[in-house]
Design a protein around this motif. Structure first.
Motif, PDB file in Angstrom:
ATOM      1  N   LEU A   1      -1.447  49.791  43.759  1.00 12.37           N
ATOM      2  CA  LEU A   1      -1.144  49.764  42.329  1.00 12.37           C
ATOM      3  C   LEU A   1      -1.878  48.631  41.624  1.00 12.37           C
ATOM      4  O   LEU A   1      -2.282  48.763  40.460  1.00 12.37           O
ATOM      5  N   GLY A   2      -2.049  47.506  42.302  1.00 16.29           N
ATOM      6  CA  GLY A   2      -2.832  46.425  41.716  1.00 16.29           C
ATOM      7  C   GLY A   2      -4.285  46.822  41.512  1.00 16.29           C
ATOM      8  O   GLY A   2      -4.894  46.493  40.487  1.00 16.29           O
ATOM      9  N   SER A   3      -4.840  47.541  42.483  1.00 14.87           N
ATOM     10  CA  SER A   3      -6.210  48.038  42.331  1.00 14.87           C
ATOM     11  C   SER A   3      -6.302  49.010  41.159  1.00 14.87           C
ATOM     12  O   SER A   3      -7.300  49.003  40.414  1.00 14.87           O
ATOM     13  N   TRP A   4      -5.275  49.826  40.977  1.00 13.96           N
ATOM     14  CA  TRP A   4      -5.242  50.766  39.850  1.00 13.96           C
ATOM     15  C   TRP A   4      -5.289  50.011  38.525  1.00 13.96           C
ATOM     16  O   TRP A   4      -6.039  50.373  37.615  1.00 13.96           O
ATOM     17  N   ALA A   5      -4.509  48.934  38.414  1.00 13.16           N
ATOM     18  CA  ALA A   5      -4.495  48.151  37.181  1.00 13.16           C
ATOM     19  C   ALA A   5      -5.865  47.546  36.894  1.00 13.16           C
ATOM     20  O   ALA A   5      -6.348  47.576  35.748  1.00 13.16           O
ATOM     21  N   VAL A   6      -6.517  47.010  37.918  1.00 16.41           N
ATOM     22  CA  VAL A   6      -7.847  46.406  37.728  1.00 16.41           C
ATOM     23  C   VAL A   6      -8.870  47.475  37.355  1.00 16.41           C
ATOM     24  O   VAL A   6      -9.744  47.257  36.500  1.00 16.41           O
ATOM     25  N   ILE A   7      -8.788  48.644  37.978  1.00 21.31           N
ATOM     26  CA  ILE A   7      -9.709  49.732  37.668  1.00 21.31           C
ATOM     27  C   ILE A   7      -9.600  50.121  36.198  1.00 21.31           C
ATOM     28  O   ILE A   7     -10.611  50.290  35.494  1.00 21.31           O
TER      29      ILE A   7
ATOM     30  N   ILE B   1      -7.713  56.064  44.205  1.00 20.86           N
ATOM     31  CA  ILE B   1      -7.529  55.964  42.755  1.00 20.86           C
ATOM     32  C   ILE B   1      -8.876  55.758  42.066  1.00 20.86           C
ATOM     33  O   ILE B   1      -9.150  56.339  41.001  1.00 20.86           O
ATOM     34  N   GLY B   2      -9.754  54.937  42.654  1.00 23.05           N
ATOM     35  CA  GLY B   2     -11.067  54.724  42.068  1.00 23.05           C
ATOM     36  C   GLY B   2     -11.909  55.990  42.032  1.00 23.05           C
ATOM     37  O   GLY B   2     -12.608  56.258  41.044  1.00 23.05           O
ATOM     38  N   LEU B   3     -11.840  56.796  43.088  1.00 24.79           N
ATOM     39  CA  LEU B   3     -12.597  58.052  43.114  1.00 24.79           C
ATOM     40  C   LEU B   3     -12.081  59.033  42.070  1.00 24.79           C
ATOM     41  O   LEU B   3     -12.865  59.772  41.462  1.00 24.79           O
ATOM     42  N   VAL B   4     -10.775  59.036  41.852  1.00 22.54           N
ATOM     43  CA  VAL B   4     -10.222  59.894  40.796  1.00 22.54           C
ATOM     44  C   VAL B   4     -10.637  59.376  39.421  1.00 22.54           C
ATOM     45  O   VAL B   4     -10.935  60.150  38.502  1.00 22.54           O
ATOM     46  N   ALA B   5     -10.676  58.045  39.271  1.00 20.82           N
ATOM     47  CA  ALA B   5     -10.987  57.447  37.970  1.00 20.82           C
ATOM     48  C   ALA B   5     -12.408  57.778  37.519  1.00 20.82           C
ATOM     49  O   ALA B   5     -12.654  57.953  36.314  1.00 20.82           O
ATOM     50  N   ILE B   6     -13.372  57.858  38.451  1.00 18.33           N
ATOM     51  CA  ILE B   6     -14.752  58.113  38.053  1.00 18.33           C
ATOM     52  C   ILE B   6     -15.028  59.599  37.856  1.00 18.33           C
ATOM     53  O   ILE B   6     -16.159  59.981  37.548  1.00 18.33           O
ATOM     54  N   THR B   7     -13.996  60.426  38.011  1.00 13.91           N
ATOM     55  CA  THR B   7     -14.165  61.865  37.768  1.00 13.91           C
ATOM     56  C   THR B   7     -13.180  62.387  36.732  1.00 13.91           C
ATOM     57  O   THR B   7     -13.179  63.583  36.451  1.00 13.91           O
TER      58      THR B   7
ATOM     59  N   ARG C   1       5.290  54.221  35.348  1.00 15.52           N
ATOM     60  CA  ARG C   1       5.651  52.788  35.358  1.00 15.52           C
ATOM     61  C   ARG C   1       5.075  52.075  36.585  1.00 15.52           C
ATOM     62  O   ARG C   1       5.781  51.370  37.313  1.00 15.52           O
ATOM     63  N   ALA C   2       3.782  52.278  36.798  1.00 11.31           N
ATOM     64  CA  ALA C   2       3.132  51.695  37.970  1.00 11.31           C
ATOM     65  C   ALA C   2       3.173  50.169  37.944  1.00 11.31           C
ATOM     66  O   ALA C   2       3.316  49.524  38.990  1.00 11.31           O
ATOM     67  N   ALA C   3       3.063  49.584  36.758  1.00 11.76           N
ATOM     68  CA  ALA C   3       3.107  48.126  36.660  1.00 11.76           C
ATOM     69  C   ALA C   3       4.459  47.587  37.109  1.00 11.76           C
ATOM     70  O   ALA C   3       4.547  46.547  37.779  1.00 11.76           O
TER      71      ALA C   3
ATOM     72  N   MET D   1      -5.830  58.800  32.971  1.00 13.14           N
ATOM     73  CA  MET D   1      -5.448  57.813  33.986  1.00 13.14           C
ATOM     74  C   MET D   1      -4.470  56.790  33.416  1.00 13.14           C
ATOM     75  O   MET D   1      -3.496  56.405  34.069  1.00 13.14           O
ATOM     76  N   GLN D   2      -4.719  56.344  32.185  1.00 14.15           N
ATOM     77  CA  GLN D   2      -3.842  55.367  31.561  1.00 14.15           C
ATOM     78  C   GLN D   2      -2.463  55.958  31.294  1.00 14.15           C
ATOM     79  O   GLN D   2      -1.437  55.289  31.488  1.00 14.15           O
ATOM     80  N   ASN D   3      -2.404  57.211  30.858  1.00 13.94           N
ATOM     81  CA  ASN D   3      -1.114  57.855  30.582  1.00 13.94           C
ATOM     82  C   ASN D   3      -0.282  58.004  31.853  1.00 13.94           C
ATOM     83  O   ASN D   3       0.934  57.782  31.835  1.00 13.94           O
ATOM     84  N   ILE D   4      -0.943  58.387  32.944  1.00 17.46           N
ATOM     85  CA  ILE D   4      -0.214  58.508  34.210  1.00 17.46           C
ATOM     86  C   ILE D   4       0.283  57.145  34.669  1.00 17.46           C
ATOM     87  O   ILE D   4       1.420  57.011  35.150  1.00 17.46           O
ATOM     88  N   TYR D   5      -0.533  56.126  34.512  1.00 20.13           N
ATOM     89  CA  TYR D   5      -0.146  54.758  34.898  1.00 20.13           C
ATOM     90  C   TYR D   5       1.097  54.316  34.141  1.00 20.13           C
ATOM     91  O   TYR D   5       2.006  53.696  34.712  1.00 20.13           O
TER      92      TYR D   5
END
Length: 220
Positions: A204-210, A132-138, A152-154, A144-148
């Protein structure tokens, strides 16, 4: 004072030479084999984490959840960053997304087969968070926020924690599923499910922090 330390060191050395520690008799069965027999899985580490010391693992998951909430709380009053630092050159983007695919596949493999081979839920979640982090930096932060939010990742993250705690309490009360055949994919009772739930939670927690750090810091 230095001579005291020197004499103490010499005395300890002489003691090791003159009075060696007695060698204990070797056990007929190793501890790893005993853990594998009790848990029903070849991976003794998973057996220890999700069975022998399950009580500690519950609080490890809870601590990770609190850390995520703490990051959101501490950064909630800050002004969002106006500049988002991401990869812009094409080779870096291609390599990062290729690495994301590999990390995601490794995470899925570790989550499904972590009770049979080295790996498990925490390492699977780390691999998923890395993807998820590698996708976020590209990619665009809005995308990313819309997909999250769309998936309903939270909500899935909270459900994985609650289900893990409920199943852990049931296991600690002495209720276990049949272990099945040692080495089979479906074996070890609830251990494979524990691996999957922890992997979902950590990823998913890492995604939220990212997302939080991208929004308020502009970088990971």
């Amino acid at each position: 004072m230095k001579w005291v330390y020197v004499l103490a060191g010499i005395a300890l050395f002489v003691k090791m030479l003159v009075m060696p520690d007695p060698v204990s008799e070797p056990l007929e069965t190793s501890i790893a084999q005993l853990v594998a027999q009790d848990s029903g899985v070849p991976n003794a580490v998973s057996g220890i984490i999700f069975r022998n010391r399950l009580y500690d693992t519950i609080f490890e998951v809870v601590v990770f959840t609190i850390a995520i909430l703490g990051a959101k709380y501490l950064l909630a009053n800050e002004k969002p960053s106006c500049t988002i630092y991401q990869f812009t050159d094409e080779p870096s983007i291609v390599l990062a997304r290729l690495g994301a695919i590999i990390a995601a596949l490794v995470g899925i493999e570790l989550a499904i087969r972590g009770h049979l081979s080295p790996g498990g839920g925490f390492s699977a979640g780390v691999a998923g968070g890395t993807a998820i982090g590698l996708v976020a930096i590209t990619s665009s932060s809005e995308w990313m926020q819309n997909i999250y939010q769309r998936w309903r990742a939270a909500t899935w993250e909270k459900l994985s924690v609650l289900l893990f705690i409920v199943l852990s309490v049931i296991t600690l009360c002495g209720v276990e599923l049949p272990h099945g055949e040692l080495g089979a994919l479906i074996s070890g009772g609830l251990l494979p499910l524990f691996n999957i739930l922890v992997a979902i939670k950590v990823a998913l927690g890492s995604w939220a922090v990212i997302l939080v750090f991208i929004r308020y810091r502009g970088l990971l």
